[in-house]
Scaffold this active site. Structure first.
Site, short mmCIF file in Angstrom:
data_model
loop_
_atom_site.label_atom_id
_atom_site.label_comp_id
_atom_site.label_asym_id
_atom_site.label_seq_id
_atom_site.Cartn_x
_atom_site.Cartn_y
_atom_site.Cartn_z
N SER A 125 -1.35 -1.53 6.55
CA SER A 125 -2.19 -0.42 5.67
C SER A 125 -1.30 0.66 5.56
O SER A 125 0.00 0.52 4.70
CB SER A 125 -3.41 0.24 6.37
OG SER A 125 -4.05 0.97 5.46
N HIS A 150 -3.26 -3.67 2.06
CA HIS A 150 -4.67 -3.96 1.42
C HIS A 150 -5.01 -2.54 0.35
O HIS A 150 -4.13 -1.25 0.55
CB HIS A 150 -5.84 -3.99 2.38
CG HIS A 150 -5.69 -2.92 3.39
ND1 HIS A 150 -6.56 -3.10 4.47
CD2 HIS A 150 -5.28 -1.85 3.56
CE1 HIS A 150 -6.62 -1.90 5.35
NE2 HIS A 150 -5.80 -0.99 4.62
#
Length: 220
Positions: A125, A150
């Site tokens: 992330s 993501h």
């Protein structure tokens, strides 16, 4: 623990009652300390502070405001004492706050020192954004590390107009993060957009091929 107790009572001047209170307050965890002898003087430092003296910073937790403030302060301090000398950030983090992470990112780009980034376990992330943001040619990962990108996550509640405002902000952040990854990795924005629609995991070698890092560290 017995050795630590002897050291604390003999060299730190702590009595048994105070020492017990300290141990209980740490809830079973003692921050690692080292003793360093310099010209007959002994200095007590936690191991992370000692490593920072060698311009090594650890990001080993979730990214939040406290972590970001600490890391930014470390970067600014090291850059001020020796401008232009490389700083290394070792990353093992699941990510966290986008806003806090962007503060770290901007500081990395602002200072004059090159920032080398090394993934030692996981850079997921927001942590993956910091990994790829290291100086070109100085981004690496250990062989069994994992990198994950993501789309940013968020939620909103309240009036419809408030939800729309939050949704627009998330879309702005999404484009901003994908642009950063694309610019630093050399991977096209469209591919980053498509791959990040869901959790996109990469091994160290796959991360190198994607442009997230420049080298997989292997002992020779």
């Amino acid at each position: 623990m017995d050795d630590f107790r002897k050291y604390a009572t003999k060299h730190l001047g702590m009595n048994a009652m105070v020492l017990d209170d300290v141990i209980k307050s740490q809830a079973g965890y003692l921050n690692p300390y080292i003793l360093e002898e310099r010209q007959l003087n002994v200095t007590q430092l936690d191991v992370f502070s000692r490593l920072m003296m060698d311009r090594i910073i650890f990001l080993g937790t979730q990214i939040d405001d406290y972590t970001a403030n600490t890391l930014q302060a470390q970067l600014l301090y090291l850059d001020s004492v020796d401008p232009g000398k490389d700083i290394s950030i070792y990353i093992n983090s699941p990510g966290g706050s986008v806003y806090a992470g962007l503060g770290i990112y901007d500081t990395m780009q602002f200072i004059s020192s090159d920032v080398a980034t090394i993934c030692t376990g996981m850079a997921a992330s927001m942590a993956s954004v910091l990994l790829v943001a290291g100086a070109k040619g100085k981004r690496s990962a250990l062989p069994h590390s994992r990198v994950m990108i993501h789309q940013p996550m968020g939620g909103a509640q309240g009036q419809a107009s408030d939800i729309e405002i939050t949704a627009r902000e998330i879309q702005k952040l999404k484009k901003e993060l994908y642009t950063i990854i694309a610019d630093h990795s050399g991977t096209s924005f469209d591919k980053v957009w498509a791959d990040s629609d869901r959790d996109y995991w990469m091994t160290a070698q796959e991360a190198k091929e994607y442009g997230m890092i420049d080298e997989v560290l292997i002992k020779k």
